[in-house]
Write a protein that holds these residues in place. Structure first.
Motif, PDB file in Angstrom:
ATOM      1  N   GLU A  21       0.887  -0.901   0.269  1.00  0.00           N
ATOM      2  CA  GLU A  21      -0.024  -0.306   0.076  1.00  0.00           C
ATOM      3  C   GLU A  21       1.029   1.407   0.090  1.00  0.00           C
ATOM      4  N   VAL A  22       0.973   2.203  -0.731  1.00  0.00           N
ATOM      5  CA  VAL A  22       1.731   3.573  -1.442  1.00  0.00           C
ATOM      6  C   VAL A  22       1.100   4.530  -1.339  1.00  0.00           C
ATOM      7  N   LYS A  23       1.713   5.545  -0.391  1.00  0.00           N
ATOM      8  CA  LYS A  23       0.633   6.079  -0.033  1.00  0.00           C
ATOM      9  C   LYS A  23       1.115   7.550  -1.633  1.00  0.00           C
ATOM     10  N   ILE A  24       1.170   8.268  -2.033  1.00  0.00           N
ATOM     11  CA  ILE A  24       1.499   9.176  -2.665  1.00  0.00           C
ATOM     12  C   ILE A  24       1.039  10.809  -2.358  1.00  0.00           C
ATOM     13  N   SER A  25       1.485  11.409  -1.833  1.00  0.00           N
ATOM     14  CA  SER A  25       0.933  12.901  -1.270  1.00  0.00           C
ATOM     15  C   SER A  25       2.167  14.153  -2.547  1.00  0.00           C
ATOM     16  N   ALA A  26       0.849  14.702  -2.823  1.00  0.00           N
ATOM     17  CA  ALA A  26       1.578  15.987  -3.800  1.00  0.00           C
ATOM     18  C   ALA A  26       0.111  16.904  -3.668  1.00  0.00           C
ATOM     19  N   THR A  27       0.679  18.214  -4.730  1.00  0.00           N
ATOM     20  CA  THR A  27      -0.268  18.705  -4.781  1.00  0.00           C
ATOM     21  C   THR A  27      -1.459  18.809  -6.229  1.00  0.00           C
ATOM     22  N   TYR A  28      -1.968  19.287  -6.829  1.00  0.00           N
ATOM     23  CA  TYR A  28      -2.838  19.118  -7.858  1.00  0.00           C
ATOM     24  C   TYR A  28      -2.062  19.847  -8.960  1.00  0.00           C
ATOM     25  N   GLU A  29      -1.278  20.624  -8.517  1.00  0.00           N
ATOM     26  CA  GLU A  29      -0.401  20.342  -9.887  1.00  0.00           C
ATOM     27  C   GLU A  29       0.424  19.486 -10.396  1.00  0.00           C
ATOM     28  N   ALA A  30       0.724  18.997  -9.516  1.00  0.00           N
ATOM     29  CA  ALA A  30       1.608  17.590 -10.169  1.00  0.00           C
ATOM     30  C   ALA A  30       0.852  16.238 -10.791  1.00  0.00           C
ATOM     31  N   MET A  31      -0.351  16.183 -10.841  1.00  0.00           N
ATOM     32  CA  MET A  31      -1.307  15.229 -11.051  1.00  0.00           C
ATOM     33  C   MET A  31      -0.392  14.363 -12.460  1.00  0.00           C
ATOM     34  N   PRO A  32       0.135  15.568 -13.210  1.00  0.00           N
ATOM     35  CA  PRO A  32       0.976  14.595 -14.698  1.00  0.00           C
ATOM     36  C   PRO A  32       1.482  13.419 -13.784  1.00  0.00           C
ATOM     37  N   LEU A  33       2.564  13.559 -12.927  1.00  0.00           N
ATOM     38  CA  LEU A  33       3.288  12.339 -12.635  1.00  0.00           C
ATOM     39  C   LEU A  33       2.238  12.000 -11.652  1.00  0.00           C
ATOM     40  N   VAL A  34       1.241  11.806 -10.640  1.00  0.00           N
ATOM     41  CA  VAL A  34       0.582  11.226  -9.754  1.00  0.00           C
ATOM     42  C   VAL A  34      -0.120  10.113 -11.014  1.00  0.00           C
ATOM     43  N   ARG A  35      -0.529  11.038 -11.990  1.00  0.00           N
ATOM     44  CA  ARG A  35      -1.148   9.414 -12.772  1.00  0.00           C
ATOM     45  C   ARG A  35       0.183   8.284 -13.701  1.00  0.00           C
ATOM     46  N   GLU A  36       1.370   8.371 -14.092  1.00  0.00           N
ATOM     47  CA  GLU A  36       1.826   7.740 -14.282  1.00  0.00           C
ATOM     48  C   GLU A  36       2.974   7.228 -13.253  1.00  0.00           C
ATOM     49  N   LEU A  37       2.648   7.505 -12.228  1.00  0.00           N
ATOM     50  CA  LEU A  37       2.988   6.626 -10.453  1.00  0.00           C
ATOM     51  C   LEU A  37       1.865   5.556 -10.675  1.00  0.00           C
ATOM     52  N   TRP A  38       0.743   5.936 -10.972  1.00  0.00           N
ATOM     53  CA  TRP A  38      -0.141   4.775  -9.845  1.00  0.00           C
ATOM     54  C   TRP A  38      -0.448   4.015 -11.439  1.00  0.00           C
ATOM     55  N   ARG A  39       0.050   4.498 -12.849  1.00  0.00           N
ATOM     56  CA  ARG A  39       0.476   3.104 -13.905  1.00  0.00           C
ATOM     57  C   ARG A  39       0.910   2.765 -13.633  1.00  0.00           C
ATOM     58  N   GLU A  40       1.914   3.232 -13.259  1.00  0.00           N
ATOM     59  CA  GLU A  40       3.070   2.347 -12.870  1.00  0.00           C
ATOM     60  C   GLU A  40       3.392   1.377 -11.341  1.00  0.00           C
ATOM     61  N   LEU A  41       2.498   1.812 -10.349  1.00  0.00           N
ATOM     62  CA  LEU A  41       2.145   0.758  -9.180  1.00  0.00           C
ATOM     63  C   LEU A  41       0.766  -0.047  -9.675  1.00  0.00           C
ATOM     64  N   VAL A  42      -0.120   0.189 -10.739  1.00  0.00           N
ATOM     65  CA  VAL A  42      -0.616  -0.745 -10.685  1.00  0.00           C
ATOM     66  C   VAL A  42       0.214  -1.635 -11.390  1.00  0.00           C
ATOM     67  N   ARG A  43       0.523  -1.386 -12.293  1.00  0.00           N
ATOM     68  CA  ARG A  43       1.093  -2.435 -13.008  1.00  0.00           C
ATOM     69  C   ARG A  43       2.096  -3.488 -12.280  1.00  0.00           C
ATOM     70  N   VAL A  44       2.469  -3.422 -10.773  1.00  0.00           N
ATOM     71  CA  VAL A  44       3.419  -4.095 -10.016  1.00  0.00           C
ATOM     72  C   VAL A  44       2.736  -5.074  -9.226  1.00  0.00           C
ATOM     73  N   ASN A  45       1.021  -4.676  -9.229  1.00  0.00           N
ATOM     74  CA  ASN A  45       0.609  -4.852  -7.991  1.00  0.00           C
ATOM     75  C   ASN A  45       0.180  -4.107  -7.044  1.00  0.00           C
ATOM     76  N   ALA A  46       0.520  -2.554  -6.797  1.00  0.00           N
ATOM     77  CA  ALA A  46       1.144  -2.280  -5.425  1.00  0.00           C
ATOM     78  C   ALA A  46      -0.437  -1.721  -5.555  1.00  0.00           C
ATOM     79  N   TYR A  47      -1.163  -1.169  -3.915  1.00  0.00           N
ATOM     80  CA  TYR A  47      -2.496  -0.407  -4.214  1.00  0.00           C
ATOM     81  C   TYR A  47      -2.215   1.289  -3.675  1.00  0.00           C
TER      82      TYR A  47
END
Length: 365
Positions: A21-47
């Motif tokens: 289980e992985v917590k990502i903390s960021a402002t809305y400005e960083a959403m482009p990076l958050v989306r890429e992190l989300w994608r990569e985490l899901v790829r490795v079956n992390a939540y």
């Protein structure tokens, strides 16, 4: 670049795997990076779990919170701190001075209250049960604070992160090997003396562990650090760059130490706030960290500590809490980093020259 950064963070920094289980903390400005992190985490079956940060909400909290609320520690925040597997914190300010109008006393009270969470973090970091990384996303506010255009700042950040390398992970592995050589040398040292313009400081590090910040916990990485023996720091230092704490700037900071404790703290700007920080608790008067900056891709001051403490040719001290992994015992609600440029200075280890003009002497590594 963001795809490369996400892969670097997920696969190199926090080494996420199935079931995490992985917590990502960021402002809305960083959403482009958050989306890429989300994608990569899901790829490795992390939540993935998102904690959206907003500076205006912070300002509202400090402006209207009662003393009781400032001292309140959320059971939910504590549960997350005690149970999350990994944390990705993205520096992505939309406003860098959102707390500049807040009474420093309120910030002090809140810092003291959150010490409980800080101690959980330090303990889990020491145990190895919590993986974490702090990284940065180039925003207009951060670029403006650094005195750069957004395009120039983006280029600066991506270079510091080694994203222009064909294989950023391999580039960080090489950085890690270089820093390990530095650590092997420093691990044999008892006393360090720092000499240069506005610094004559001596401290002991015998028996302490040096840590290799090779990008796994700070991205970009590029430093080696330890905790000095708590009562060993003697002398004085005037720090080269402004010290920034929650958007409040202190400049011309000078600290004088006797038996490891700050006996005089002054500043040409923000002295009142500096004194409040030093008085947060007893641990805030002592040094919890001493470090060498070794990322020579970071060559200028940006007013962002994640980057500035890694500037090649600098050292930094941190007042307050020590990282337990170093063997340090100092405890505090704060960890305040202060940077000194040593590109015109020298460092002696047990009387022998080991560092000159911003670099370790090559024949000692």
């Amino acid at each position: 670049m963001l795809d490369k950064l996400a892969k670097l963070i997920v696969n190199y920094c926090i080494r996420a795997s199935e079931g995490d289980e992985v917590k990502i903390s960021a402002t809305y400005e960083a959403m482009p990076l958050v989306r890429e992190l989300w994608r990569e985490l899901v790829r490795v079956n992390a939540y993935p779990i998102l904690n959206l940060v907003d500076e205006v909400l912070d300002e509202i909290f400090y402006s209207y919170a009662s003393d009781g609320l400032l001292k309140y520690v959320s059971k939910v925040d504590k549960f997350i701190q005690e149970n999350i597997n990994a944390v990705i914190s993205i520096i992505s300010y939309t406003h860098t001075k959102h707390l500049v109008s807040i009474d420093p006393e309120k910030l002090r009270v809140r810092s003291q209250a959150l010490r409980t969470l800080s101690e959980v973090f330090m303990r889990r970091d020491f145990e190895g049960s919590l993986r974490w990384v702090v990284t940065i996303y180039p925003t207009k506010a951060l670029a403006q604070e650094a005195g750069m255009s957004l395009i120039t700042y983006e280029d600066f950040i991506y270079k510091a992160l080694k994203l222009y390398e064909d294989d950023p992970i391999n580039a960080w592995v090489s950085q890690s090997r270089f820093q390990e050589k530095v650590i092997n040398m420093l691990g044999r040292v008892s006393e360090l003396r720092f000499l240069g313009s506005d610094i004559d400081l001596t401290l002991r590090v015998d028996g302490r562990k040096w840590v290799n910040d090779d990008g796994r916990r700070n991205m970009p990485g590029g430093e080696v650090y330890t905790a000095p023996i708590e009562d060993s720091v003697e002398g004085y230092v005037v720090f080269t760059y402004p010290v920034i704490w929650r958007g409040i700037e202190m400049d011309g900071v000078k600290l004088v130490f006797r038996r490891g404790e700050v006996v005089n703290a002054s500043a040409t700007k923000g002295e009142e706030f500096l004194k409040k920080i030093v008085d947060v608790d007893e641990g805030a008067k002592r040094v919890g960290e001493v470090a060498f900056g070794l990322n020579y891709d970071i060559d200028r001051f940006t007013k962002q500590i994640l980057l500035d403490e890694k500037i090649g040719g600098t050292i930094h001290l941190a007042l307050g809490s020590a990282y337990l992994v170093t063997g340090g015992t100092n405890k505090s609600a704060i960890h305040l980093d202060l940077i000194k440029d040593l590109r015109d200075g020298k460092v002696f280890a047990d009387g022998d020259l080991i560092y000159s003009n911003g670099r370790f002497v090559s024949d000692i590594l």
